[in-house]
Design an enzyme around this catalytic site. Structure first.
Site, PDB file in Angstrom:
ATOM      1  N   HIS A  87      -3.811  -5.074   0.286  1.00  0.00           N
ATOM      2  CA  HIS A  87      -3.306  -5.499   1.593  1.00  0.00           C
ATOM      3  C   HIS A  87      -3.363  -7.019   1.755  1.00  0.00           C
ATOM      4  CE1 HIS A  87      -2.609  -1.688   3.768  1.00  0.00           C
ATOM      5  NE2 HIS A  87      -3.553  -1.210   2.980  1.00  0.00           N
ATOM      6  N   CYS A 132       0.840  -1.205   0.000  1.00  0.00           N
ATOM      7  CA  CYS A 132       0.000   0.000   0.000  1.00  0.00           C
ATOM      8  C   CYS A 132       0.874   1.254   0.000  1.00  0.00           C
ATOM      9  CB  CYS A 132      -0.989  -0.048   1.167  1.00  0.00           C
ATOM     10  SG  CYS A 132      -2.349   1.117   0.942  1.00  0.00           S
ATOM     11  N   GLU A 179      -1.686  -8.819   3.656  1.00  0.00           N
ATOM     12  CA  GLU A 179      -1.544  -9.226   5.070  1.00  0.00           C
ATOM     13  C   GLU A 179      -2.899  -9.303   5.768  1.00  0.00           C
ATOM     14  OE1 GLU A 179      -1.137  -6.213   4.037  1.00  0.00           O
ATOM     15  OE2 GLU A 179      -1.948  -4.835   5.542  1.00  0.00           O
TER      16      GLU A 179
END
Ligand code: MN
Length: 244
Positions: A217, A112, A219
């Protein structure tokens, strides 16, 4: 005793409200690195370049985490009214780390904001605000759970990212109002959303090492779709090789 697991340095977010100034990091980044086989360590922003270089001497891979906006000063623009919160100390630290890592061939993954840091470190530019600068853009600041994918991306082939993911079509989450405008000469665009917004870049030309920027994202996605852990596994694998 050697663990065989490479040390992956992760940069932190800044909360600069006084008197409670602090570094912080969402736990998902740490958990993703551990699950991918790395040993995570957090890198607090410091202005002292010798101290920053000292951090790089101990890690084998760099993970530039997400966060607030970049100061457009670093890509030679004045601030637009839609620019969000900025942390110039963090910007300078991360740009320094990114440039050192890119020059030294250290594997680096930017997520990001980290993707945008990589772009600017390589001489690229950003949109300060998608909605006011890109007519017809999709919703890139989703109002949905973090793990939930809300727009498609199309990957370039051949590319390192396509090789990692093993597909050319993904559906991803989206939590950004800034975006890459020009990738610059050191990076090339390897994924876009349907509206043309850049969703991933990777190093080329004079960047010899692993350098990957992801605008979404992963994660926050891998707990629901383990395919997205492949991005962190790629960083860890490259870090093992680099650390030898
Ligand atoms: Mn997006």
């Amino acid at each position: 005793m050697a663990s065989g697991r490479p040390l992956i340095g992760i940069t932190c977010s800044h909360d600069t409200q006084t008197p409670t100034e602090r570094y912080y990091l969402y736990m998902n980044y740490v958990h993703a690195v551990v699950e991918a086989g790395g040993t995570p360590v957090l890198l607090p922003a410091v202005a002292d370049e010798t101290a920053a270089r000292g951090m790089l001497e101990h890690i084998s891979g760099l993970l530039l985490s997400g966060g607030d906006d970049l100061d457009p000063y670093f890509f030679h623009e004045e601030p637009r009214p839609e620019l969000g919160e900025i942390h110039p100390d963090r910007d300078a630290f991360e740009l320094f780390l990114a440039r050192e890592a890119l020059a030294g061939g250290m594997p680096v993954l930017g997520i990001c904001r980290g993707c945008q840091v990589l772009c600017v470190a390589g001489g690229g530019t950003l949109y300060q605000d998608i909605n006011s600068q890109v007519p017809g853009a999709l919703k890139h600041q989703q109002k949905a759970p973090g793990w939930h994918p809300t727009h498609d991306v199309r990957l370039e082939a051949p590319s390192r990212l396509a090789g990692i993911m093993g597909t050319l079509e993904l559906r991803v989450n989206s939590f950004h109002h800034q975006a890459i405008r020009e990738a610059g000469t050191d990076f090339r665009v390897v994924a876009r959303a349907a509206d043309g917004i850049v969703e991933a870049i990777e190093g080329h030309n004079k960047i010899a090492g692993f350098a990957l920027g992801i605008q979404w994202h992963p994660e926050r996605m891998w707990s629901h779709n383990r395919e997205f852990l492949k991005i962190f596994a790629a960083l860890v694998k490259e870090a093992v090789v680099y650390g030898r």
